[in-house]
Design a protein around this motif. Structure first.
Motif, PDB file in Angstrom:
ATOM      1  N   LEU A  49     -13.837  13.178 -22.749  1.00  0.00           N
ATOM      2  CA  LEU A  49     -13.717  14.630 -22.819  1.00  0.00           C
ATOM      3  C   LEU A  49     -14.959  15.293 -23.384  1.00  0.00           C
ATOM      4  O   LEU A  49     -15.455  16.270 -22.820  1.00  0.00           O
ATOM      5  CB  LEU A  49     -12.510  15.025 -23.663  1.00  0.00           C
ATOM      6  CG  LEU A  49     -12.391  16.554 -23.844  1.00  0.00           C
ATOM      7  CD1 LEU A  49     -12.041  17.241 -22.542  1.00  0.00           C
ATOM      8  CD2 LEU A  49     -11.371  16.904 -24.911  1.00  0.00           C
ATOM      9  N   TYR A  50     -15.471  14.807 -24.508  1.00  0.00           N
ATOM     10  CA  TYR A  50     -16.595  15.511 -25.131  1.00  0.00           C
ATOM     11  C   TYR A  50     -17.850  15.511 -24.257  1.00  0.00           C
ATOM     12  O   TYR A  50     -18.503  16.542 -24.120  1.00  0.00           O
ATOM     13  CB  TYR A  50     -16.858  14.985 -26.545  1.00  0.00           C
ATOM     14  CG  TYR A  50     -15.876  15.554 -27.522  1.00  0.00           C
ATOM     15  CD1 TYR A  50     -14.854  14.780 -28.039  1.00  0.00           C
ATOM     16  CD2 TYR A  50     -15.930  16.896 -27.897  1.00  0.00           C
ATOM     17  CE1 TYR A  50     -13.919  15.317 -28.907  1.00  0.00           C
ATOM     18  CE2 TYR A  50     -14.993  17.442 -28.755  1.00  0.00           C
ATOM     19  CZ  TYR A  50     -13.994  16.642 -29.258  1.00  0.00           C
ATOM     20  OH  TYR A  50     -13.060  17.184 -30.108  1.00  0.00           O
ATOM     21  N   PRO A  51     -18.206  14.389 -23.641  1.00  0.00           N
ATOM     22  CA  PRO A  51     -19.340  14.476 -22.706  1.00  0.00           C
ATOM     23  C   PRO A  51     -19.073  15.459 -21.574  1.00  0.00           C
ATOM     24  O   PRO A  51     -19.979  16.157 -21.118  1.00  0.00           O
ATOM     25  CB  PRO A  51     -19.454  13.040 -22.173  1.00  0.00           C
ATOM     26  CG  PRO A  51     -18.915  12.194 -23.264  1.00  0.00           C
ATOM     27  CD  PRO A  51     -17.769  12.990 -23.839  1.00  0.00           C
ATOM     28  N   LEU A  52     -17.819  15.529 -21.122  1.00  0.00           N
ATOM     29  CA  LEU A  52     -17.469  16.480 -20.062  1.00  0.00           C
ATOM     30  C   LEU A  52     -17.684  17.901 -20.564  1.00  0.00           C
ATOM     31  O   LEU A  52     -18.242  18.747 -19.841  1.00  0.00           O
ATOM     32  CB  LEU A  52     -16.000  16.269 -19.664  1.00  0.00           C
ATOM     33  CG  LEU A  52     -15.472  16.944 -18.405  1.00  0.00           C
ATOM     34  CD1 LEU A  52     -14.210  16.242 -17.945  1.00  0.00           C
ATOM     35  CD2 LEU A  52     -15.168  18.387 -18.600  1.00  0.00           C
ATOM     36  N   LEU A  53     -17.280  18.179 -21.785  1.00  0.00           N
ATOM     37  CA  LEU A  53     -17.469  19.515 -22.353  1.00  0.00           C
ATOM     38  C   LEU A  53     -18.962  19.836 -22.482  1.00  0.00           C
ATOM     39  O   LEU A  53     -19.395  20.952 -22.180  1.00  0.00           O
ATOM     40  CB  LEU A  53     -16.796  19.616 -23.727  1.00  0.00           C
ATOM     41  CG  LEU A  53     -15.263  19.600 -23.725  1.00  0.00           C
ATOM     42  CD1 LEU A  53     -14.728  19.538 -25.158  1.00  0.00           C
ATOM     43  CD2 LEU A  53     -14.706  20.838 -23.027  1.00  0.00           C
TER      44      LEU A  53
ATOM     45  N   GLN B  57     -22.155   5.268 -35.059  1.00  0.00           N
ATOM     46  CA  GLN B  57     -22.499   4.464 -33.884  1.00  0.00           C
ATOM     47  C   GLN B  57     -22.744   5.352 -32.670  1.00  0.00           C
ATOM     48  O   GLN B  57     -23.723   5.166 -31.948  1.00  0.00           O
ATOM     49  CB  GLN B  57     -21.346   3.508 -33.557  1.00  0.00           C
ATOM     50  CG  GLN B  57     -21.347   2.237 -34.350  1.00  0.00           C
ATOM     51  CD  GLN B  57     -20.252   1.311 -33.869  1.00  0.00           C
ATOM     52  OE1 GLN B  57     -19.059   1.558 -34.060  1.00  0.00           O
ATOM     53  NE2 GLN B  57     -20.638   0.236 -33.227  1.00  0.00           N
ATOM     54  N   VAL B  58     -21.825   6.281 -32.445  1.00  0.00           N
ATOM     55  CA  VAL B  58     -21.961   7.162 -31.275  1.00  0.00           C
ATOM     56  C   VAL B  58     -23.255   7.959 -31.376  1.00  0.00           C
ATOM     57  O   VAL B  58     -24.050   7.997 -30.445  1.00  0.00           O
ATOM     58  CB  VAL B  58     -20.759   8.123 -31.154  1.00  0.00           C
ATOM     59  CG1 VAL B  58     -21.013   9.156 -30.054  1.00  0.00           C
ATOM     60  CG2 VAL B  58     -19.478   7.351 -30.855  1.00  0.00           C
ATOM     61  N   GLY B  98     -11.521   6.007 -27.178  1.00  0.00           N
ATOM     62  CA  GLY B  98     -11.890   5.375 -25.911  1.00  0.00           C
ATOM     63  C   GLY B  98     -13.112   4.497 -26.058  1.00  0.00           C
ATOM     64  O   GLY B  98     -13.472   4.050 -27.136  1.00  0.00           O
ATOM     65  N   ASN B  99     -13.773   4.283 -24.945  1.00  0.00           N
ATOM     66  CA  ASN B  99     -14.879   3.342 -24.865  1.00  0.00           C
ATOM     67  C   ASN B  99     -16.165   3.950 -25.428  1.00  0.00           C
ATOM     68  O   ASN B  99     -16.680   4.937 -24.917  1.00  0.00           O
ATOM     69  CB  ASN B  99     -15.082   2.934 -23.408  1.00  0.00           C
ATOM     70  CG  ASN B  99     -16.028   1.767 -23.269  1.00  0.00           C
ATOM     71  OD1 ASN B  99     -17.157   1.833 -23.748  1.00  0.00           O
ATOM     72  ND2 ASN B  99     -15.582   0.726 -22.611  1.00  0.00           N
ATOM     73  N   LEU B 100     -16.676   3.326 -26.465  1.00  0.00           N
ATOM     74  CA  LEU B 100     -17.887   3.823 -27.129  1.00  0.00           C
ATOM     75  C   LEU B 100     -19.077   3.844 -26.169  1.00  0.00           C
ATOM     76  O   LEU B 100     -19.831   4.808 -26.111  1.00  0.00           O
ATOM     77  CB  LEU B 100     -18.186   2.922 -28.334  1.00  0.00           C
ATOM     78  CG  LEU B 100     -19.500   3.148 -29.060  1.00  0.00           C
ATOM     79  CD1 LEU B 100     -19.506   4.503 -29.747  1.00  0.00           C
ATOM     80  CD2 LEU B 100     -19.749   2.057 -30.083  1.00  0.00           C
ATOM     81  N   ALA B 101     -19.223   2.765 -25.395  1.00  0.00           N
ATOM     82  CA  ALA B 101     -20.372   2.662 -24.491  1.00  0.00           C
ATOM     83  C   ALA B 101     -20.349   3.771 -23.438  1.00  0.00           C
ATOM     84  O   ALA B 101     -21.384   4.335 -23.086  1.00  0.00           O
ATOM     85  CB  ALA B 101     -20.373   1.292 -23.809  1.00  0.00           C
ATOM     86  N   ILE B 102     -19.164   4.087 -22.954  1.00  0.00           N
ATOM     87  CA  ILE B 102     -19.030   5.159 -21.974  1.00  0.00           C
ATOM     88  C   ILE B 102     -19.411   6.490 -22.596  1.00  0.00           C
ATOM     89  O   ILE B 102     -20.137   7.299 -22.000  1.00  0.00           O
ATOM     90  CB  ILE B 102     -17.598   5.218 -21.408  1.00  0.00           C
ATOM     91  CG1 ILE B 102     -17.341   4.015 -20.515  1.00  0.00           C
ATOM     92  CG2 ILE B 102     -17.377   6.501 -20.628  1.00  0.00           C
ATOM     93  CD1 ILE B 102     -15.924   3.923 -20.007  1.00  0.00           C
ATOM     94  N   ALA B 103     -18.917   6.718 -23.806  1.00  0.00           N
ATOM     95  CA  ALA B 103     -19.215   7.985 -24.490  1.00  0.00           C
ATOM     96  C   ALA B 103     -20.720   8.144 -24.659  1.00  0.00           C
ATOM     97  O   ALA B 103     -21.301   9.200 -24.358  1.00  0.00           O
ATOM     98  CB  ALA B 103     -18.539   8.027 -25.859  1.00  0.00           C
ATOM     99  N   LEU B 106     -22.465   8.820 -21.297  1.00  0.00           N
ATOM    100  CA  LEU B 106     -22.196  10.155 -20.759  1.00  0.00           C
ATOM    101  C   LEU B 106     -22.857  11.244 -21.595  1.00  0.00           C
ATOM    102  O   LEU B 106     -23.315  12.249 -21.066  1.00  0.00           O
ATOM    103  CB  LEU B 106     -20.696  10.382 -20.671  1.00  0.00           C
ATOM    104  CG  LEU B 106     -19.945   9.518 -19.658  1.00  0.00           C
ATOM    105  CD1 LEU B 106     -18.454   9.774 -19.758  1.00  0.00           C
ATOM    106  CD2 LEU B 106     -20.438   9.787 -18.253  1.00  0.00           C
ATOM    107  N   ILE B 107     -22.882  11.053 -22.918  1.00  0.00           N
ATOM    108  CA  ILE B 107     -23.486  12.073 -23.776  1.00  0.00           C
ATOM    109  C   ILE B 107     -24.986  12.152 -23.519  1.00  0.00           C
ATOM    110  O   ILE B 107     -25.575  13.236 -23.516  1.00  0.00           O
ATOM    111  CB  ILE B 107     -23.194  11.787 -25.274  1.00  0.00           C
ATOM    112  CG1 ILE B 107     -21.729  12.069 -25.580  1.00  0.00           C
ATOM    113  CG2 ILE B 107     -24.079  12.641 -26.175  1.00  0.00           C
ATOM    114  CD1 ILE B 107     -21.299  11.648 -26.971  1.00  0.00           C
ATOM    115  N   ARG B 108     -25.611  11.003 -23.250  1.00  0.00           N
ATOM    116  CA  ARG B 108     -27.050  11.009 -22.975  1.00  0.00           C
ATOM    117  C   ARG B 108     -27.338  11.866 -21.741  1.00  0.00           C
ATOM    118  O   ARG B 108     -28.360  12.424 -21.587  1.00  0.00           O
ATOM    119  CB  ARG B 108     -27.510   9.583 -22.686  1.00  0.00           C
ATOM    120  CG  ARG B 108     -27.905   8.816 -23.905  1.00  0.00           C
ATOM    121  CD  ARG B 108     -28.428   7.466 -23.483  1.00  0.00           C
ATOM    122  NE  ARG B 108     -28.647   6.613 -24.614  1.00  0.00           N
ATOM    123  CZ  ARG B 108     -28.585   5.302 -24.577  1.00  0.00           C
ATOM    124  NH1 ARG B 108     -28.302   4.696 -23.455  1.00  0.00           N
ATOM    125  NH2 ARG B 108     -28.815   4.586 -25.654  1.00  0.00           N
TER     126      ARG B 108
END
Lengths: 118, 108
Positions: A49-53, B57-58, B98-103, B106-108
């Protein structure tokens, strides 16, 4: 039912835009609302969710503002922008067309028809 | 260090540290806020150790700029505080994250 990632990729953003069309919400509220109002079908973890936001915010579809909550702590509230409203209208039309096509193919039963048993 | 012990907040007060972690607009006004150091916000939040570690970590793995790291940390802190206020256990919040690696990806 767990939805395939590829399907969620299309559904997730429009679901978030739809929820924000009603009122502004903060992250935890959105997580709860996605799960509750979709009967769990669109439930997603914060890692999604947060990356989507952030992505929607970077594209100007939503706008986040930090405000002090009644608890005294800061929260980031998200609201739909004008651009986001336009995107929601466009995506809604596409989803309606998609659903209609699936009904024609009898993948989704016609209104009043029976669903395929799980 | 016990499982409940939190990492200590940054204790570096050197000029280099303050210059590195203070926004230019604050530095020009003579205010060494070090507000670009997300670890200070994390220390002030007082999250349980497991959640504190997850946020670190994130944030670290995203490799973002300092200001962006602070934004991500603030948001995750607020999220987990909301969860804890609603009575959720830290372990449950970690699973729900959820999955740390995915987060991170995606955040990058």
């Amino acid at each position: 039912m767990k939805i395939e990632t590829e399907l969620m990729r299309g559904a997730g953003p429009v679901a978030v835009l739809k929820l924000l069309s009603g009122r502004e919400m903060y992250g935890y509220e959105l997580v709860e609302a996605l799960g509750r109002e979709s009967n769990g079908t669109l439930a997603m973890g914060e890692s999604t969710l947060y990356p989507l936001l952030y992505n929607l915010e970077a594209k100007g579809m939503i706008e986040g503002t930090w405000r002090e909550a009644t608890s005294g702590r800061d929260r980031k509230y998200y609201r739909l922008t004008r651009k986001g409203k336009g995107r929601l209208v466009k995506d809604t039309r596409q989803w309606q067309a998609l659903v209609q096509a699936m009904r024609t193919l009898e993948i989704i039963p016609p209104v009043g028809g029976r669903e395929v048993p799980a | 260090m016990s499982a409940d012990a939190l990492p200590t907040p940054p204790t570096d007060h050197s000029l280099l540290y303050r210059m590195s972690y203070t926004p230019l607009r604050d530095a020009l006004r003579g205010r060494w806020t070090t507000s670009l150091d997300y670890r200070r916000a994390l220390a002030a939040a007082g999250l349980p150790a497991a959640l504190d570690a997850l946020v670190r970590q994130v944030v670290e793995k995203t490799g973002l700029w300092r200001r962006e790291k602070v934004d991500v940390a603030r948001e995750l802190i607020a999220h987990f505080r909301d969860g804890l206020d609603r009575g959720a256990e830290p372990e449950k919040l970690i699973v729900a994250f959820g999955n740390l690696a995915i987060a991170v990806k995606l955040i990058r």
